[in-house]
Design a protein around this motif. Structure first.
Motif, mmCIF file in Angstrom:
data_model
loop_
_atom_site.group_PDB
_atom_site.id
_atom_site.type_symbol
_atom_site.label_atom_id
_atom_site.label_comp_id
_atom_site.label_asym_id
_atom_site.label_seq_id
_atom_site.Cartn_x
_atom_site.Cartn_y
_atom_site.Cartn_z
ATOM 1 N N TYR A 163 -4.812 9.118 7.780
ATOM 2 C CA TYR A 163 -5.852 9.556 6.998
ATOM 3 C C TYR A 163 -5.941 8.829 5.613
ATOM 4 O O TYR A 163 -6.759 8.207 5.061
ATOM 5 C CB TYR A 163 -6.038 11.033 7.118
ATOM 6 C CG TYR A 163 -7.186 11.162 5.881
ATOM 7 C CD1 TYR A 163 -8.627 10.932 6.105
ATOM 8 C CD2 TYR A 163 -7.079 11.815 4.688
ATOM 9 C CE1 TYR A 163 -9.733 11.231 5.426
ATOM 10 C CE2 TYR A 163 -8.097 11.871 3.765
ATOM 11 C CZ TYR A 163 -9.224 11.715 4.019
ATOM 12 O OH TYR A 163 -10.614 12.024 3.585
ATOM 13 N N LEU A 164 -4.436 8.844 5.026
ATOM 14 C CA LEU A 164 -4.107 8.456 3.609
ATOM 15 C C LEU A 164 -4.564 6.878 3.830
ATOM 16 O O LEU A 164 -5.025 6.181 2.922
ATOM 17 C CB LEU A 164 -3.040 8.858 3.104
ATOM 18 C CG LEU A 164 -2.838 10.146 2.724
ATOM 19 C CD1 LEU A 164 -1.553 10.538 2.486
ATOM 20 C CD2 LEU A 164 -3.778 10.869 1.886
ATOM 21 N N TYR A 165 -3.904 6.441 4.743
ATOM 22 C CA TYR A 165 -3.901 4.842 4.852
ATOM 23 C C TYR A 165 -5.299 4.540 5.182
ATOM 24 O O TYR A 165 -5.776 3.463 4.544
ATOM 25 C CB TYR A 165 -3.071 4.528 6.197
ATOM 26 C CG TYR A 165 -3.122 2.880 6.490
ATOM 27 C CD1 TYR A 165 -2.257 2.175 5.503
ATOM 28 C CD2 TYR A 165 -4.076 2.529 7.416
ATOM 29 C CE1 TYR A 165 -2.538 0.816 5.754
ATOM 30 C CE2 TYR A 165 -4.012 0.891 7.442
ATOM 31 C CZ TYR A 165 -3.323 0.274 6.635
ATOM 32 O OH TYR A 165 -3.269 -1.021 6.794
ATOM 33 N N ARG A 166 -6.085 5.350 5.881
ATOM 34 C CA ARG A 166 -7.615 4.762 5.988
ATOM 35 C C ARG A 166 -8.506 5.021 4.759
ATOM 36 O O ARG A 166 -9.029 4.148 4.243
ATOM 37 C CB ARG A 166 -8.115 5.758 6.895
ATOM 38 C CG ARG A 166 -9.044 5.081 7.964
ATOM 39 C CD ARG A 166 -9.897 5.930 8.874
ATOM 40 N NE ARG A 166 -9.175 6.927 9.590
ATOM 41 C CZ ARG A 166 -9.834 7.608 10.589
ATOM 42 N NH1 ARG A 166 -11.200 7.259 10.995
ATOM 43 N NH2 ARG A 166 -9.221 8.499 11.330
ATOM 44 N N THR A 167 -8.264 6.072 4.018
ATOM 45 C CA THR A 167 -8.778 6.089 2.624
ATOM 46 C C THR A 167 -8.442 5.118 1.763
ATOM 47 O O THR A 167 -8.940 5.189 0.697
ATOM 48 C CB THR A 167 -8.803 7.373 2.170
ATOM 49 O OG1 THR A 167 -7.630 7.981 2.131
ATOM 50 C CG2 THR A 167 -9.792 8.391 3.143
ATOM 51 N N SER A 168 -7.176 4.633 1.945
ATOM 52 C CA SER A 168 -6.522 3.860 0.768
ATOM 53 C C SER A 168 -7.140 2.509 0.712
ATOM 54 O O SER A 168 -6.696 1.802 -0.215
ATOM 55 C CB SER A 168 -4.991 3.667 0.864
ATOM 56 O OG SER A 168 -4.793 2.979 2.113
ATOM 57 N N LYS A 169 -7.786 2.040 1.740
ATOM 58 C CA LYS A 169 -8.328 0.705 1.720
ATOM 59 C C LYS A 169 -9.827 1.062 1.873
ATOM 60 O O LYS A 169 -10.424 0.615 3.051
ATOM 61 C CB LYS A 169 -8.060 -0.194 2.688
ATOM 62 C CG LYS A 169 -6.543 -0.838 2.412
ATOM 63 C CD LYS A 169 -6.212 -2.009 3.155
ATOM 64 C CE LYS A 169 -4.809 -2.603 2.718
ATOM 65 N NZ LYS A 169 -4.557 -3.567 3.737
ATOM 66 N N ASN A 214 1.118 3.378 -3.047
ATOM 67 C CA ASN A 214 -0.178 4.227 -3.462
ATOM 68 C C ASN A 214 0.074 5.701 -3.286
ATOM 69 O O ASN A 214 -0.457 6.397 -3.654
ATOM 70 C CB ASN A 214 -1.084 3.526 -2.531
ATOM 71 C CG ASN A 214 -1.882 2.423 -2.668
ATOM 72 O OD1 ASN A 214 -1.360 1.752 -3.863
ATOM 73 N ND2 ASN A 214 -2.615 2.068 -1.984
ATOM 74 N N ILE A 256 0.690 -0.984 0.064
ATOM 75 C CA ILE A 256 0.060 -0.113 0.035
ATOM 76 C C ILE A 256 0.906 1.309 -0.093
ATOM 77 O O ILE A 256 0.532 2.428 -0.541
ATOM 78 C CB ILE A 256 -0.913 0.168 1.247
ATOM 79 C CG1 ILE A 256 -2.314 0.693 0.877
ATOM 80 C CG2 ILE A 256 -0.345 0.353 2.381
ATOM 81 C CD1 ILE A 256 -3.277 -0.163 1.476
ATOM 82 N N ASN A 276 -5.935 5.378 -3.355
ATOM 83 C CA ASN A 276 -6.655 3.916 -3.384
ATOM 84 C C ASN A 276 -6.881 3.539 -4.707
ATOM 85 O O ASN A 276 -7.475 2.544 -4.965
ATOM 86 C CB ASN A 276 -8.085 4.063 -2.581
ATOM 87 C CG ASN A 276 -9.092 5.019 -3.092
ATOM 88 O OD1 ASN A 276 -8.847 5.572 -4.183
ATOM 89 N ND2 ASN A 276 -9.630 5.817 -2.187
ATOM 90 N N GLU A 306 -15.905 5.675 -1.117
ATOM 91 C CA GLU A 306 -14.861 6.641 -1.122
ATOM 92 C C GLU A 306 -14.562 7.269 -2.136
ATOM 93 O O GLU A 306 -14.736 6.736 -3.309
ATOM 94 C CB GLU A 306 -13.654 5.909 -0.484
ATOM 95 C CG GLU A 306 -12.471 6.639 0.050
ATOM 96 C CD GLU A 306 -12.722 7.448 1.195
ATOM 97 O OE1 GLU A 306 -12.903 8.732 1.260
ATOM 98 O OE2 GLU A 306 -12.938 6.724 2.354
ATOM 99 N N ASN A 335 -18.509 9.548 4.204
ATOM 100 C CA ASN A 335 -18.098 8.269 4.374
ATOM 101 C C ASN A 335 -17.208 7.986 5.637
ATOM 102 O O ASN A 335 -16.766 6.897 6.063
ATOM 103 C CB ASN A 335 -17.217 7.926 3.302
ATOM 104 C CG ASN A 335 -17.890 7.885 1.889
ATOM 105 O OD1 ASN A 335 -18.793 7.325 1.686
ATOM 106 N ND2 ASN A 335 -17.198 8.450 0.933
#
Lengths: 575, 575
Positions: free
Chosen positions: B427-433, A127, A124, B475, B469, A504
């Protein structure tokens, strides 16, 4: 479980004579193509030519065992070779033993990073490299690589890791151009461009199948190598100053242990991380493209392990960082490779070449290798992407432009870091002022639309605000400002409804902002309501103080909110 | 236009005798409260006491002219004073002329940064400070400040800018505790805690209004100052080692020009930026809370200008960085201040104090000032927030904990930078999945729901994936993996529909991923469709290659997609 980490177990048990034949044919073709490429990319990385061959043997075997793509061909590639040169060039002089040792340590470190990323499922991380940043980075790298090879075409000495340095160095050397080198370099470049653009259509015209024509065209560099080598040998051009590859040690690489100097590792860490991520992104996108054509699938996390194993294998055999290459993988695929065994057979082919062919390349001019590099990398340069990105999104364009400019001016590492940082900042900026609309009811329906765009009904005492973005720290305060503004402007207001169909996520910052909004609206005599909150968001809100303290209600639908609030806020009309 | 940048023009024209009376009363009360606070925060910042008074005169006048909050009271505050000490302490020794010059330069630089942020409307930068990070930062700062004041309570010498250093230094000095100082310090602290917790209820009990009781309770420090000063003077405690404020120059500050040493500015820049943002966030949240109570509004961008002007005024009069303070603003509000003129009158009050009172505070013990600081900052410490944040969101908790730990261990600047960086990454990690679901039709309706949660109809040849999202670089690749996975798993698949009701943005990376998905699905014989694409997203997609190349269609509703694809993909059933 074992099959997940050793994908070879999946395909080996169904291996038969047919797949063997296909793989062997593909391996022969890829081997022929890889020999000049390996030599050229070693040159680009500032390493002795044989190192390029070493990096094309064991890594292919390692990938065949651990990789999940059936047709990916790993080995030295242009961008990673440039990044290697930039990283190692900071620590040692090209041509020294320290330089080689640092390149080997870089491959080892990159292998360790890739395997750890694979085991901890951190694919990840890739990304964070947005498409515009990668595209800009590859374009800028292509320009730097092409410029860095001009010295070999001109037959002069000139170094540098960014475009400015390289061009300045070249400008100072124009008086020392070597004419025979220039002739070889320019004609090899022109020939290779012709091969790339014209040969395939020509071959198709004379009756060859398009796939075969493509493969033959891809072998153009081999022809250039043979022709110019013969010319240098026959005309004794070495005596006239044409630089050649020279003595290349014959035989297989011995097993080497990478340096375990922690200080060196520390210096190389950031470079190794960037090389790992860039290499992984390039490789996995090639692998996915090819896998989709046969409805196969690759596992990105296991791909990290496969590429990591390849890099450790590269380090163990005296090579430098490798990854999956685009053009060689396409050739492998088109030539009919069916399993990673094709890669293993290619490794055998390259190994045989290091045993047998090395004396033959003594007279191979460096200008020819430079020509193959220039022609290969210029196809990576895509300045049109700037225009396309500008048309679609200004902020993506800004990230791309910054990546290109900084890479060209300050080198690969700063360029890519700045690109990543800027795209993150711009994304946060973009979501920090989300699209929002005051909505009203489309007359006679249960639908609610933007009052600025549609003829809708509104009520003096009720204001409904729809926010089209997740609510989180970057826009929490914006939401507060937006709402306080509306409340200050509408002295008649009694109910404010926040409509959340596109929310979301509500993070802790946004939750606190909602609490503050609720409290402050209460102080102003306005009730605060929510409508159309999504299931997962509602699940989170359920146990919070906010829900307990909320002065208003949470409505399942905006229509329900409208009906109820209209009834309660106008008691006089109902009499 | 002029009124936007000079908010004083808005309220000055409606100024009358009534507002004058209210403002004067509030000014008297705030002045009394501010005198010990100003002296204490100068001490905390490592500066001579009179600098605290200087920072409470001109800045208030500047804010009255440029600020948009009617009731905000600016001046030195605890957290900003600590940050000043940390920033300047790196460059010079406390007590030296260089130290004071650096503090003045810091105020000037911070003023310039704030004004530029205001003019370029960059108040949005403050959004990067998430609530958990600010809350953690203030808690940790409060602990550090309290610990840093213990030396004054104990009467020893001990320095340090993080909790570990301070506690270690104190531990080494335990043998040198000065008993009279300890007695004064502990009793002043105990008294002030009693005032804070018990005095107000007591006053209310004996019949005072809650507001008046509150204001009297807030004046507690003045009582402690008077009592301990008299004690030191009367009992000649100075001779027994009690440290006092001593000689304070009487008279108004002269106008000073800040240092224009570019090297110094460079060293102070990051600190000034952090101080500006932290001060702005603290100030604007107080201002908004108070404004909402009277349905007034503040303009955050003009607030930046107002605070910037205040800091430049502080620098011009030999002061240090200032911002809007919480407790003093609340007192100002509760005491009935109606316009920023109350601030200007407070400035006059403080100016008179510097003219008249300075000889009287010669015997004021530093331990008393330390006690006022400790009692004030411990109310900022909110360790319960850790528990609340843990309950609501693990990733917000992680950012908060990291901020607290790093601030305590490594100091304020690293703490806040790490907190901001981590919250962005999480935050980026959370929205990346992103949350996604394969959906099917709720029988007999036009609604589509998650197949894992509901009894729904699906079709073998059609797969509908809903992603909750925005689609962007973090993502984009995840989306590709998700879709290729589904395609590889369903050999019967002919149509894949991506349902986008919660997609608020498709950036250039996601667009390229969609193009790649379309191409690869085509290669696999699967048509790619979109449904329920939002208006603004569709506007962007309209002019792209993607829409032109799309193998399938874009459906307004998921039901329309379902109806049409079901009809076309099963020709045999229809016979």
């Amino acid at each position: 479980m074992l099959q997940r980490y050793l994908p070879i177990l999946q395909w080996l048990k169904v291996y038969n004579r047919e797949t063997l034949t296909s793989d062997l044919v593909a391996a022969v073709i890829v081997t022929i193509m890889l020999i000049p490429q390996s030599l050229a990319y070693a040159l680009l990385a500032g390493l002795p030519p044989e190192v390029g061959l070493y990096a094309s043997i064991l890594p292919l075997v390692a990938y065949a065992i651990f990789g999940t793509s059936r047709t990916l061909a790993v080995g030295p590639v242009a961008v990673v070779s440039l990044m290697t040169a930039a990283a190692v060039g900071n620590l040692a002089l090209a041509g020294t033993a320290e330089y080689l040792a640092a390149a080997i340590a870089l491959a080892f470190l990159s292998g360790v990073i890739l395997i750890l990323m694979g085991l901890f499922r951190l694919g990840i991380l890739a990304n964070f490299l947005s498409h515009p940043v990668i595209s800009g980075f590859i374009t800028a790298s292509g320009l730097i690589i092409a410029a860095s090879q001009l010295k070999h075409i001109l037959g002069v000495d000139a170094g540098g890791h960014n475009l400015l340095d390289i061009l300045m160095a070249l400008a100072g050397q124009l008086a020392h151009i070597n004419l025979p080198t220039l002739i070889i370099g320019v004609s090899a470049t022109a020939f290779l461009f012709w091969v790339r653009k014209q040969l395939k259509p020509l071959l198709v015209k004379v009756g060859l199948g398009p796939r075969l024509a493509d493969i033959i065209a891809k072998a153009g560099p081999v022809l250039a190598v043979v022709a110019t080598t013969l010319a240098v040998w026959g005309l004794d051009l070495q005596a006239q100053g044409v630089k050649v590859v020279g003595q290349v040690p014959s035989g297989l690489p011995g097993l080497t242990l990478p340096s375990f100097d922690l200080g060196l590792w520390k210096q190389l860490f950031v470079s190794a991380l960037l090389i790992s991520i860039v290499g992984f992104v390039e490789s996995v996108s090639v692998a996915q493209t090819l896998a989709a054509k046969r409805r196969q699938r690759i596992d990105p996390d296991q791909e990290l392990v496969g590429l990591g194993a390849s890099n450790i294998a590269a380090a163990a055999s005296g090579g430098f960082p490798v990854t999956g290459g685009f053009s060689r993988s396409v050739v492998n695929f088109d030539a009919g490779a069916e399993t990673p065994a094709a890669g293993a057979f290619t490794a055998v082919g390259i190994a045989m070449a290091t045993l047998v062919l090395t004396p033959l390349i003594f007279f191979l001019p460096k200008a020819t290798l430079a020509a193959t590099i220039i022609v290969a990398v210029l196809s990576l340069v895509d300045l049109g992407a700037l225009k396309r990105t500008w048309a679609y999104s200004r902020s993506d364009f800004a990230a791309m432009l910054a990546t290109i400019v900084l890479t060209l001016v300050h080198g690969v590492e700063l360029g890519i870091i700045a690109g990543v940082g800027l795209s993150v900042l711009l994304y946060l900026y973009r979501t920090s002022k989300p699209h929002s609309a005051i909505v009203g009811r489309v007359p006679g329906t249960e639908h609610f639309r933007n009052i600025d765009r549609h003829q809708v009904e509104t009520e003096q005492h009720i204001l409904t605000l729809r926010v089209d973005e997740s609510l989180y720290f970057a826009n929490a305060r914006y939401l507060e400002d937006l709402i306080y503004d509306q409340v200050a402007r509408n002295p008649e207001l009694r109910h404010l409804v926040l409509m959340c169909p596109a929310v979301n996520l509500i993070d802790a910052s946004a939750l606190e902002s909602l609490e503050a909004i609720n409290q402050r609206l209460m102080d102003s005599g306005v009730k605060f309501h929510l409508s159309e909150v999504k299931g997962p968001v509602m699940d989170k809100l359920k146990d919070t103080h906010f829900l307990h303290d909320l002065s208003g209600e949470i409505f399942l639908s905006q229509y329900a909110a409208w009906e109820k609030l209209r009834a309660t806020s106008q008691p006089c009309d109902n009499n």
